[in-house]
Scaffold this motif. Structure first.
Motif, PDB file in Angstrom:
ATOM      1  N   GLY A  48       0.813  -1.201   0.000  1.00  0.00           N
ATOM      2  CA  GLY A  48       0.000   0.000   0.000  1.00  0.00           C
ATOM      3  C   GLY A  48       0.849   1.255   0.000  1.00  0.00           C
ATOM      4  O   GLY A  48       1.809   1.391  -0.757  1.00  0.00           O
ATOM      5  N   ARG A  49       0.538   2.176   0.929  1.00  0.00           N
ATOM      6  CA  ARG A  49       1.264   3.444   1.015  1.00  0.00           C
ATOM      7  C   ARG A  49       2.188   3.500   2.219  1.00  0.00           C
ATOM      8  O   ARG A  49       2.448   4.572   2.756  1.00  0.00           O
ATOM      9  N   CYS A  50       2.714   2.355   2.614  1.00  0.00           N
ATOM     10  CA  CYS A  50       3.663   2.374   3.727  1.00  0.00           C
ATOM     11  C   CYS A  50       5.005   2.952   3.284  1.00  0.00           C
ATOM     12  O   CYS A  50       5.510   3.898   3.903  1.00  0.00           O
ATOM     13  N   ILE A  51       5.584   2.399   2.224  1.00  0.00           N
ATOM     14  CA  ILE A  51       6.859   2.910   1.718  1.00  0.00           C
ATOM     15  C   ILE A  51       6.603   4.084   0.779  1.00  0.00           C
ATOM     16  O   ILE A  51       6.915   5.233   1.093  1.00  0.00           O
ATOM     17  N   TYR A  52       6.030   3.810  -0.392  1.00  0.00           N
ATOM     18  CA  TYR A  52       5.785   4.863  -1.373  1.00  0.00           C
ATOM     19  C   TYR A  52       4.531   5.653  -0.996  1.00  0.00           C
ATOM     20  O   TYR A  52       3.435   5.106  -0.920  1.00  0.00           O
ATOM     21  N   GLY A  53       4.735   6.943  -0.702  1.00  0.00           N
ATOM     22  CA  GLY A  53       3.640   7.772  -0.225  1.00  0.00           C
ATOM     23  C   GLY A  53       3.567   7.858   1.281  1.00  0.00           C
ATOM     24  O   GLY A  53       2.781   8.622   1.826  1.00  0.00           O
ATOM     25  N   GLY A  54       4.391   7.061   1.967  1.00  0.00           N
ATOM     26  CA  GLY A  54       4.476   7.106   3.422  1.00  0.00           C
ATOM     27  C   GLY A  54       5.868   7.544   3.831  1.00  0.00           C
ATOM     28  O   GLY A  54       6.143   8.736   4.025  1.00  0.00           O
ATOM     29  N   PHE A  55       6.765   6.589   3.947  1.00  0.00           N
ATOM     30  CA  PHE A  55       8.155   6.920   4.253  1.00  0.00           C
ATOM     31  C   PHE A  55       8.836   7.673   3.109  1.00  0.00           C
ATOM     32  O   PHE A  55       9.662   8.553   3.337  1.00  0.00           O
ATOM     33  N   TYR A  56       8.521   7.279   1.889  1.00  0.00           N
ATOM     34  CA  TYR A  56       9.288   7.757   0.736  1.00  0.00           C
ATOM     35  C   TYR A  56       8.368   8.479  -0.233  1.00  0.00           C
ATOM     36  O   TYR A  56       7.414   7.891  -0.753  1.00  0.00           O
ATOM     37  N   VAL A  57       8.663   9.765  -0.467  1.00  0.00           N
ATOM     38  CA  VAL A  57       7.824  10.569  -1.350  1.00  0.00           C
ATOM     39  C   VAL A  57       8.561  10.986  -2.617  1.00  0.00           C
ATOM     40  O   VAL A  57       7.962  11.613  -3.495  1.00  0.00           O
TER      41      VAL A  57
END
Length: 509
Positions: free
Chosen positions: A32-41
């Motif tokens: 989901g948006r844990c890495i991309y869109g969360g930690f990493y933008v």
């Protein structure tokens, strides 16, 4: 109405096992948006970032003294090939995340980005290696790439990618959920694989690996026994092997059937109590898995790691069902508080725990809005923050002098008052939960073997169990000073309103 009074004794001068800070660990999967869109933008984001890593997320987690971060999975770990995530980003191959949403990923967040994130967080990395679809050489090379000094093929590759000095990476997972998404193996089959992979994941220099075998799902005690048998002999003749230092365990709090787990914010009191019964079950699981391990390892050389835990609800309406995005209410916070009391009691064997997951997935610390970019700290986040004084503190035994208040939920009794305590550097921290949805309680703390001064208390509660934080109302469920702690002849009396989590911190006199 007269409150229930719970008498409890804490001996301030008799300490038990140290509560490892790693019991407050975290988990970040490519989901989901844990890495991309969360930690990493990404570096081109309008949000403040360091080489693409979102800085307000980092700042919020640093306030928790986050001890470790598990990555890249979860189920994703056993389809992740680390070589695809190094080197120039425009040359990294695109992959399909078949486990979570069947979406394409560009591999822009890889090994170097994860290590940079851990450095920004001040957290130890915990890397889950690929046994399901990988090779022994692939995982051995990853260890060498990250941790070896001097000269070797992987060292030269790392230096070519811009990192001269090795990193320190102690924690390595030998696959994930090998009984399911990590290969659908039998316990015997996986035990042989763990021995093989653990052998070739080598210590380089003074970087001593702590290898964590993929352990049981919930109450699969046979899996734990099979792994323990493979590690040594029965009873006091046991000697630890060199290729595995710990076994993992996964347990989620799911009060409904798997196909309809329940709603994160729309639930009634019966749903709430069923949730708390399921949450409390982690005590039984930790006890029984530990009992099996004790038969083969009475001196506790092998640790137990609960590296996936937390609530799991139906996804929020209108979101991708493969992204596991859910809201987080006061109910989730009380589940966390109860878990930590239980973890503290098992600190002699339980060496690490990782909540699933840190950002935007399952029982998250942080939710980010994809449209506005707003960041919200969840009620669960606040439990972690209020409890951080337990990190690496010596546990203090808590004895109740009478039966704690309880409710019978179905056929299961639920003890509605829970507490734990620890001491460190001249201070004591006591955590207390009242799980009763409607009734308050008072806890009379008989503090023996010492006295306390400079008493400070905070409370986390809300008007309704369903209350949660949003970008428009970020502090609906947030800690506030708690004035209802009074001294008594023997210690302290702490008032616990219904559905509340309270911490009491004091200086040892």
């Amino acid at each position: 109405m007269t409150n229930v009074v719970v008498p409890a004794v804490i001996n301030l001068d008799v300490t038990g096992p140290v509560i490892s800070r790693h019991l407050y660990g975290h988990f970040a999967e490519h989901l989901g948006r844990c890495i991309y869109g969360g930690f990493y933008v990404g570096e081109d984001s309008d949000l403040p970032n360091a080489a693409g890593i979102r800085l307000d997320v980092v700042e919020s987690l640093r306030a928790l003294n986050i001890p470790n971060l598990r990555w890249p999975g979860g189920c994703f770990a056993d389809e992740y090939h680390w070589m695809d995530g190094i080197g120039p980003k425009d040359r990294r191959p695109v992959m399909v995340n078949t486990h979570w949403g069947n979406v394409e990923e560009n591999n822009h967040f890889g090994t170097h980005e994860f290590m940079a994130l851990c450095e920004l967080l001040g957290a130890e990395p915990y890397i889950s290696g690929n046994i399901g679809s990988g090779t022994v050489k692939e995982m051995s090379d990853w260890v060498e790439y990250l941790t070896r000094e001097g000269d070797s093929p992987m060292v030269r590759l790392r230096k070519a990618n811009g990192r001269d000095e090795p990193w320190r990476v102690r924690f390595w997972g030998l696959g994930n959920e090998a009984w399911g998404c990590g290969g659908n193996m039998s316990a015997e089959q996986y035990a042989a694989e763990a021995r093989r992979y653990g052998t070739y994941c080598r210590d380089h220099g003074d970087n001593k690996l702590y290898r964590i075998a993929a352990g049981a799902n919930s109450d699969d005690y046979a899996w734990t026994e099979t792994l323990m048998k493979s590690l040594g002999t029965l009873g006091c003749a046991y000697r630890p092997t060199s290729f595995v230092q710990a076994l993992s365990l996964h347990y989620y709090t799911v009060p409904g059937p798997w196909h309809d787990k329940g709603d994160a914010t729309v639930f009634d009191t019966d749903d709430y109590y069923r949730t708390m019964v399921q949450a409390a079950r982690v005590d039984e699981l930790l006890t029984r898995h530990s009992d099996i391990m004790n038969c083969y390892d009475p001196d506790k050389h092998v640790g137990l790691v609960l590296d996936e835990w937390g609530t799991w609800w139906n996804v929020e309406p209108g979101t991708n069902p493969g992204f596991l995005y859910q809201q987080n209410t006061l109910r989730d916070a009380l589940v966390a508080g109860l878990h930590f009391d239980i973890f503290h009691r098992h600190a002699d064997r339980l060496v690490m725990a990782n909540i699933a997951q840190t950002v935007n997935v399952l029982q998250a610390m942080i939710l980010t809005d994809p449209e506005s970019g707003a960041l919200v700290l969840t009620p669960t986040y606040h439990v972690f923050e209020m409890n951080k004084g337990h990190h690496d503190a010596a546990s203090l035994r808590v004895d109740l002098l009478s039966a704690a208040p309880a409710r019978v939920i179905g056929s299961a009794p639920l003890q509605t008052v829970s507490l734990s305590a620890s001491r460190k550097e001249g201070r004591v921290l006591i955590s207390l939960s009242n799980l009763d949805a409607a009734e308050a309680a008072d806890v009379d703390l008989d503090l023996r073997g010492g006295s306390v001064t400079d008493v400070r208390s905070r409370i986390l509660t809300a008007g309704r169990l369903q209350d949660h934080n949003t970008p428009e109302a970020p502090d609906t469920v947030a800690p506030r000073p708690h004035q209802q702690v009074v001294p008594t002849a023997s210690g302290l009396r702490v008032h616990l309103p219904a559905h509340s989590f309270v911490t009491v911190e004091a200086r040892l006199a």
